[in-house]
Design a protein around this motif. Structure first.
Motif, PDB file in Angstrom:
ATOM      1  N   SER A  50       6.594  -3.132  -3.840  1.00  0.00           N
ATOM      2  CA  SER A  50       5.298  -3.991  -3.926  1.00  0.00           C
ATOM      3  C   SER A  50       5.324  -5.371  -4.732  1.00  0.00           C
ATOM      4  N   ALA A  51       6.502  -6.175  -4.348  1.00  0.00           N
ATOM      5  CA  ALA A  51       6.580  -7.415  -4.990  1.00  0.00           C
ATOM      6  C   ALA A  51       5.511  -8.539  -4.733  1.00  0.00           C
ATOM      7  N   PRO A  52       5.200  -9.210  -5.453  1.00  0.00           N
ATOM      8  CA  PRO A  52       4.127 -10.218  -5.349  1.00  0.00           C
ATOM      9  C   PRO A  52       4.227 -11.246  -4.214  1.00  0.00           C
ATOM     10  N   LEU A  72       4.730   1.135   5.035  1.00  0.00           N
ATOM     11  CA  LEU A  72       5.876   0.085   4.625  1.00  0.00           C
ATOM     12  C   LEU A  72       6.476   0.511   3.431  1.00  0.00           C
ATOM     13  N   MET A  73       6.221   1.277   2.773  1.00  0.00           N
ATOM     14  CA  MET A  73       7.060   1.745   1.429  1.00  0.00           C
ATOM     15  C   MET A  73       8.010   2.699   2.081  1.00  0.00           C
ATOM     16  N   ILE A 102       9.460  11.457  -2.961  1.00  0.00           N
ATOM     17  CA  ILE A 102       8.518  10.777  -4.144  1.00  0.00           C
ATOM     18  C   ILE A 102       7.247  10.752  -3.867  1.00  0.00           C
ATOM     19  N   LEU A 103       6.739  10.166  -3.030  1.00  0.00           N
ATOM     20  CA  LEU A 103       5.260  10.553  -2.259  1.00  0.00           C
ATOM     21  C   LEU A 103       4.627  11.801  -2.685  1.00  0.00           C
ATOM     22  N   LEU A 104       5.225  12.778  -2.473  1.00  0.00           N
ATOM     23  CA  LEU A 104       4.658  14.306  -2.491  1.00  0.00           C
ATOM     24  C   LEU A 104       4.707  14.439  -4.208  1.00  0.00           C
TER      25      LEU A 104
END
Length: 492
Positions: free
Chosen positions: A345-347, A180-181, A217-219
Motif C-alpha cells: 500500500s504505497a502512497p 490487488l494485494m 499471509i491473509l489467513l
C-alpha cells in the motif's frame, strides 16, 4: 421455629471465629480500632477548625513532563519501531521531539519490543513502558508518520493533537483491496524470479506460488495459530507444490522456485537492523533482532525439510535451462517495484520514485558483483540505497526517505542467500555446515555495513552541523520531508 435459629447460629459463629488464626484476628481488630480512632479524630478536629480545612486535599504538584507529552513520546516510539527504524534512530528522534517540547528531563531506552521512558526531577524518578506490536506498518502509514514528524518540526502542535493523529494513522484502513494485494504479491514474486532465475518455464510457478503464499499471509491475519506457524507452513506448502509438480511449475528445476516464493517472509530487515545495532553499540536490541531473524530463517528451512520428507525420494533437477535475455533482471526490478507498491500500500504518486531508488540500488549491486562478487555487491547496494532515498525525498511530491528506502532494502534480500544455503544444508548432505553459517553472517554484515555507511552520509550528531549531502548540495526549492531529525537541532 423462629427462636431455634439464633440459638444454633451463635455456636456456629463462635466456631467460625475460632477457626480464624489469632494473628489475623489481632490485625483485623487493630485496623478496626485505628479506623474508629481516625474517624473520631476527624470529627473532633473538624468541630474546632471547620471540616473544609481538613477535607480539602493539597494541590497536586505539577510533574516535570506532562502526561500528554509522555503519551505522545511512547506512541511515537513504538510506531517508529514498527516502521523499520533501528533503535538508535528511534532514540534520536524521541530525544529531539522531547527537546522541542521543552522536556529535557526525559530519557529513553528503546528495544525492538517496546520503549522505556524515564522522567527525573528533584523529587525522584519514574519509569514508564509501552510495548511495540510485532507488525510492520504499511508504506502509506509510514509516509503519514514522517509527514507528521515534519509538521511537528515546523509548527510544534499540542501533544494531544499529535497523539490523536498518530492514533488515526494506526487505525486507518488499508487503501489497497484484497484482490490487488494478491496480484501485487504475484507480480512481486515473478519480478524477483526474473532477477534470480530468469527462465520462461518457471514463470507459471512463480505466479502460482506467489498467490498461495499471499493467501497464507491473509489467513494468518485472521487465525492466530497459523500466524505463529506461518514460516513453517509456508515453507512446507511451497516445497510440496514446487517438488510435487516439478515440470508443470518449475520446468524441471523446482529448487529454483523456493526463494522467490517465500521472499516476503525472509527476515532480511530484521537481520540487517540487528547487525547495524550491534555495530553501533546497541547490544541488547541487536542480539534480540539477530536471534529473531535467525530463528525465522531456520523455521523456513524446517518447513522446506518437512515438505521434502513428506514427498519422499525425488529425482534430481533437470539440466540447466537457457535463461532469458539480459533484459529479464531489468524487467524484474520494474515488477518488484509495482508489486511491492500494491502489496504494501504505497502512497499515491510514489511509484516512480520507488522505481528510481530500486534501479540505482540494483545497478550498484550488479556493479559490485561484477567487480568483487556477491558480498561486494551487497555492500554497494546497501551503501547506495540510503543516500539515493534521501535525495529522492528532497523533491516535491516525493515520499519520505524511509518509504523510498524500504523496497530497495527488501530487494537486497540479505536473508535470501542465507535461506539458499540452509536449504542446501537440509537437502544436500555434502554441504559444509560451518561454511553455510559463515556465508549467512557475511552476507548480512555486508549489507548492514553498506547501510551503516550510507546512513552516515545523511545523519549527523554534531551540533549545528548539517548532513554531509546537504552540505554538498544546494538546498531544495521546497521544505523537504524530515526523515531523521537530530536531537541537536534545537541547540543550534
Amino acid at each position: 421455629m423462629s427462636t431455634t435459629g439464633p440459638r444454633h447460629s451463635r455456636p456456629q459463629a463462635r466456631r467460625a471465629v475460632a477457626d480464624v488464626p489469632v494473628g489475623k484476628r489481632i490485625t483485623g481488630a487493630a485496623r478496626r480500632a485505628s479506623g474508629v480512632f481516625d474517624d473520631w479524630l476527624v470529627r473532633r478536629v473538624a468541630g474546632r477548625s471547620g471540616a473544609h480545612e481538613l477535607h480539602d486535599p493539597p494541590p497536586p504538584e505539577e510533574p516535570p513532563v506532562s502526561a500528554d507529552l509522555l503519551n505522545l513520546l511512547r506512541l511515537l516510539g513504538v510506531m517508529l519501531i514498527s516502521s523499520g527504524e533501528t533503535t538508535d534512530r528511534v532514540q534520536q528522534i524521541l530525544d529531539d521531539t522531547a527537546h522541542r517540547y521543552g522536556a529535557g528531563e526525559v530519557q529513553f531506552f528503546v528495544l525492538p519490543t517496546g520503549v522505556f521512558v524515564r522522567v527525573e526531577d528533584s523529587r525522584g524518578s519514574a519509569v514508564d513502558l509501552q510495548s511495540a506490536p510485532n507488525e510492520t506498518l504499511r508504506l502509506d502509514q509510514i509516509a503519514a508518520l514522517y509527514q507528521l514528524l515534519d509538521t511537528m518540526k515546523r509548527d510544534l502542535p499540542p501533544p494531544t493533537e499529535v497523539t490523536g493523529k498518530l492514533a488515526e494513522i494506526l487505525a486507518s484502513d488499508r487503501p489497497t483491496p484484497v484482490w490487488l494485494m494478491l496480484v501485487g504479491n504475484i507480480v512481486l514474486t515473478v519480478g524477483l524470479g526474473l532477477m534470480l532465475n530468469p527462465t520462461v518455464h518457471a514463470l507459471a510457478g512463480y505466479a502460482v506460488l506467489g498467490l498461495v503464499v499471499q493467501l497464507l499471509i491473509l489467513l494468518a491475519d485472521r487465525f492466530t495459530l497459523l500466524s505463529l506457524a506461518l514460516p513453517v507452513t509456508a515453507g512446507a506448502v511451497v516445497t510440496l507444490l514446487a517438488f510435487g509438480f516439478p515440470h508443470a511449475l518449475g520446468g524441471g528445476q523446482p529448487s529454483q522456485l523456493l526463494i522467490p516464493a517465500v521472499a516476503g517472509l525472509l527476515p532480511g530487515a530484521t537481520l540487517t537492523n540487528g547487525a547495524i545495532e550491534l555495530s553501533t553499540g546497541s547490544m541488547v536490541a541487536g542480539s534480540a533482532r539477530t536471534i529473531s531473524g535467525l530463528n525465522k530463517l531456520l523455521l523456513l528451512a524446517f518447513g522446506i525439510y518437512i515438505g521434502l520428507q513428506v514427498l519422499g525420494p525425488r529425482p534430481p533437477d533437470s539440466a540447466a535451462i537457457a535463461a532469458l535475455g539480459w533484459w529479464a533482471p531489468i524487467l524484474g526490478v520494474l515488477l518488484i517495484g509495482i508489486g511491492h507498491s500494491w502489496r504494501s500500500s504505497a502512497p499515491p504518486k510514489s511509484l516512480l520514485w520507488l522505481l528510481l531508488v530500486l534501479y540505482v540500488t540494483f545497478a550498484a549491486q550488479r556493479l559490485g558483483i561484477q567487480i568483487g562478487g556477491p558480498l561486494l555487491g551487497a555492500f554497494l547496494g546497501g551503501l547506495v540505497a540510503v543516500p539515493t532515498a534521501y535525495l529522492v525525498q528532497r523533491n516535491r511530491n516525493a515520499p519520505p526517505t524511509q518509504v523510498a528506502f524500504l523496497p530497495a532494502f527488501w530487494m537486497l534480500v540479505p536473508g535470501g542467500m542465507g535461506l539458499t544455503a540452509i536449504s542446501d544444508l537440509v537437502t544436500n548432505a555434502g554441504v559444509n555446515g560451518l561454511q553455510v553459517l559463515i556465508n549467512v553472517l557475511l552476507s548480512v554484515l555486508a549489507i548492514a555495513l553498506g547501510v551503516l555507511v550510507g546512513s552516515g552520509l545523511i545523519n549527523t550528531k554534531q551540533p549545528g552541523r548539517a548532513p554531509m549531502l546537504d552540505r554538498l548540495l544546494p538546498p531544495p526549492a521546497h521544505l523537504p520531508a524530515v526523515h531523521v531529525p537530530s536531537a541537536d537541532d534545537g541547540k543550534s
